[in-house]
Design a protein around this motif. Sequence first.
Motif, short mmCIF file in Angstrom:
data_model
loop_
_atom_site.label_atom_id
_atom_site.label_comp_id
_atom_site.label_asym_id
_atom_site.label_seq_id
_atom_site.Cartn_x
_atom_site.Cartn_y
_atom_site.Cartn_z
N GLU A 87 0.81 -1.21 0.00
CA GLU A 87 0.00 0.00 0.00
C GLU A 87 0.85 1.28 0.00
O GLU A 87 0.58 2.20 -0.76
N CYS A 88 1.88 1.33 0.84
CA CYS A 88 2.62 2.58 1.04
C CYS A 88 4.07 2.55 0.53
O CYS A 88 4.70 3.59 0.42
N GLY A 89 4.60 1.37 0.30
CA GLY A 89 5.98 1.25 -0.12
C GLY A 89 6.97 1.10 1.02
O GLY A 89 8.15 0.87 0.81
N TYR A 90 6.49 1.23 2.26
CA TYR A 90 7.36 1.11 3.43
C TYR A 90 6.51 0.81 4.67
O TYR A 90 5.29 0.95 4.66
N VAL A 91 7.18 0.41 5.74
CA VAL A 91 6.55 0.26 7.05
C VAL A 91 7.60 0.58 8.09
O VAL A 91 8.79 0.34 7.88
N SER A 92 7.19 1.13 9.21
CA SER A 92 8.13 1.44 10.29
C SER A 92 8.19 0.26 11.26
O SER A 92 7.17 -0.29 11.66
N ILE A 93 9.39 -0.10 11.63
CA ILE A 93 9.59 -1.19 12.59
C ILE A 93 8.97 -0.82 13.94
O ILE A 93 8.61 -1.68 14.74
N ALA A 94 8.81 0.46 14.20
CA ALA A 94 8.20 0.93 15.44
C ALA A 94 6.75 0.48 15.57
O ALA A 94 6.21 0.39 16.67
N ALA A 95 6.09 0.17 14.44
CA ALA A 95 4.69 -0.23 14.45
C ALA A 95 4.49 -1.70 14.85
O ALA A 95 3.36 -2.13 15.05
N ASP A 124 16.28 -11.34 4.63
CA ASP A 124 16.50 -11.97 3.33
C ASP A 124 15.60 -11.38 2.24
O ASP A 124 15.90 -11.46 1.06
N ARG A 125 14.49 -10.73 2.63
CA ARG A 125 13.53 -10.19 1.66
C ARG A 125 13.38 -8.68 1.70
O ARG A 125 12.87 -8.07 0.76
N TYR A 126 13.76 -8.06 2.82
CA TYR A 126 13.53 -6.63 3.01
C TYR A 126 14.81 -5.93 3.42
O TYR A 126 15.76 -6.55 3.90
N GLU A 127 14.80 -4.60 3.27
CA GLU A 127 15.91 -3.76 3.73
C GLU A 127 15.42 -2.89 4.86
O GLU A 127 14.25 -2.48 4.87
N LYS A 128 16.29 -2.59 5.81
CA LYS A 128 15.95 -1.70 6.92
C LYS A 128 16.91 -0.53 6.91
O LYS A 128 18.11 -0.71 6.92
N ASN A 131 14.57 2.98 11.06
CA ASN A 131 13.40 2.21 11.48
C ASN A 131 12.47 1.85 10.33
O ASN A 131 11.41 1.28 10.54
N ILE A 132 12.84 2.19 9.10
CA ILE A 132 11.98 1.96 7.95
C ILE A 132 12.36 0.68 7.23
O ILE A 132 13.52 0.43 6.95
N ILE A 133 11.33 -0.11 6.92
CA ILE A 133 11.52 -1.36 6.17
C ILE A 133 10.89 -1.18 4.79
O ILE A 133 9.76 -0.70 4.67
N THR A 134 11.66 -1.54 3.76
CA THR A 134 11.19 -1.50 2.38
C THR A 134 11.54 -2.81 1.70
O THR A 134 12.31 -3.60 2.24
N LEU A 164 7.46 10.97 14.99
CA LEU A 164 7.36 10.27 13.71
C LEU A 164 8.73 10.17 13.05
O LEU A 164 9.13 9.10 12.57
N GLU A 165 9.46 11.27 13.05
CA GLU A 165 10.77 11.27 12.42
C GLU A 165 11.72 10.29 13.11
O GLU A 165 12.44 9.54 12.47
N LYS A 166 11.66 10.27 14.43
CA LYS A 166 12.51 9.33 15.16
C LYS A 166 12.10 7.90 14.87
O LYS A 166 12.94 7.01 14.72
N ALA A 167 10.80 7.64 14.75
CA ALA A 167 10.32 6.29 14.44
C ALA A 167 10.73 5.86 13.04
O ALA A 167 11.05 4.69 12.81
N ILE A 168 10.75 6.80 12.11
CA ILE A 168 11.03 6.44 10.72
C ILE A 168 12.52 6.37 10.43
O ILE A 168 12.99 5.39 9.86
N ILE A 169 13.28 7.36 10.82
CA ILE A 169 14.70 7.34 10.46
C ILE A 169 15.63 7.13 11.64
O ILE A 169 16.84 7.07 11.49
N GLY A 170 15.06 7.00 12.84
CA GLY A 170 15.85 6.66 14.00
C GLY A 170 16.47 7.83 14.74
O GLY A 170 17.07 7.65 15.78
N ARG A 171 16.31 9.04 14.23
CA ARG A 171 16.85 10.23 14.89
C ARG A 171 16.10 11.45 14.36
O ARG A 171 15.37 11.36 13.39
N ASN A 172 16.32 12.58 14.99
CA ASN A 172 15.70 13.83 14.53
C ASN A 172 16.74 14.68 13.82
O ASN A 172 17.78 14.98 14.38
N ASN A 173 16.44 15.04 12.57
CA ASN A 173 17.31 15.98 11.85
C ASN A 173 16.48 17.00 11.08
O ASN A 173 16.92 17.54 10.09
#
Length: 195
Positions: A87-95, A124-128, A131-134, A164-173
Amino acid sequence: NKYFSVTRKETAESAVLSCFDSAESMSYQQLKEKLPYVPLAKIKQVLAQNNDFIWVNEGVYTHTSKIEVDRAERLTIERKIKAEITECGYVSIAAFDVSASLELNPTLSETAVKRGLFQICLADRYEKRGNIITSKGAVLNTVAVFKDYCLSHEYLTLEELLDLEKAIIGRNNSQSLFAAYDTMIRIDKHTFAAD
């Protein structure tokens, strides 16, 4: 970074791995005590470069072979990942809900269990990335993710954006803030509203 080993075929990586035969997690200092012939810098390099060594907390690691994953939880997470990526092309591991696996690993943090689950079951199937998995090879535009998130809300707090930013990329920038400024109006110090 040379070191001496008593056996010819032993590498620094295999030496570090052998230390986890008798312990669930180990600190840098514990590893150094068990491996006096391996420089501490080399131990840290091995832990950082091999994804099967999972960060538990400051200076402490475990190995994926020490992490137990609940089978039902694994299947639920795999279905969720497949659906979200479709659906979105990604998912956050935080979820992910890893409460059952966390019970199986009471000495590990939730973050360690999630990272271990990813490495054991999904790598073996996804990249992280953070915190983002694609899907493997997929290109993720985090700014687009933040803009979509902003456009789907009437109001957002500064704290929600930074979380949200910390959940997605692991830090705030500040990427989420730039997206909010592009798509919303800041109505006070802590709140953004839809434009």
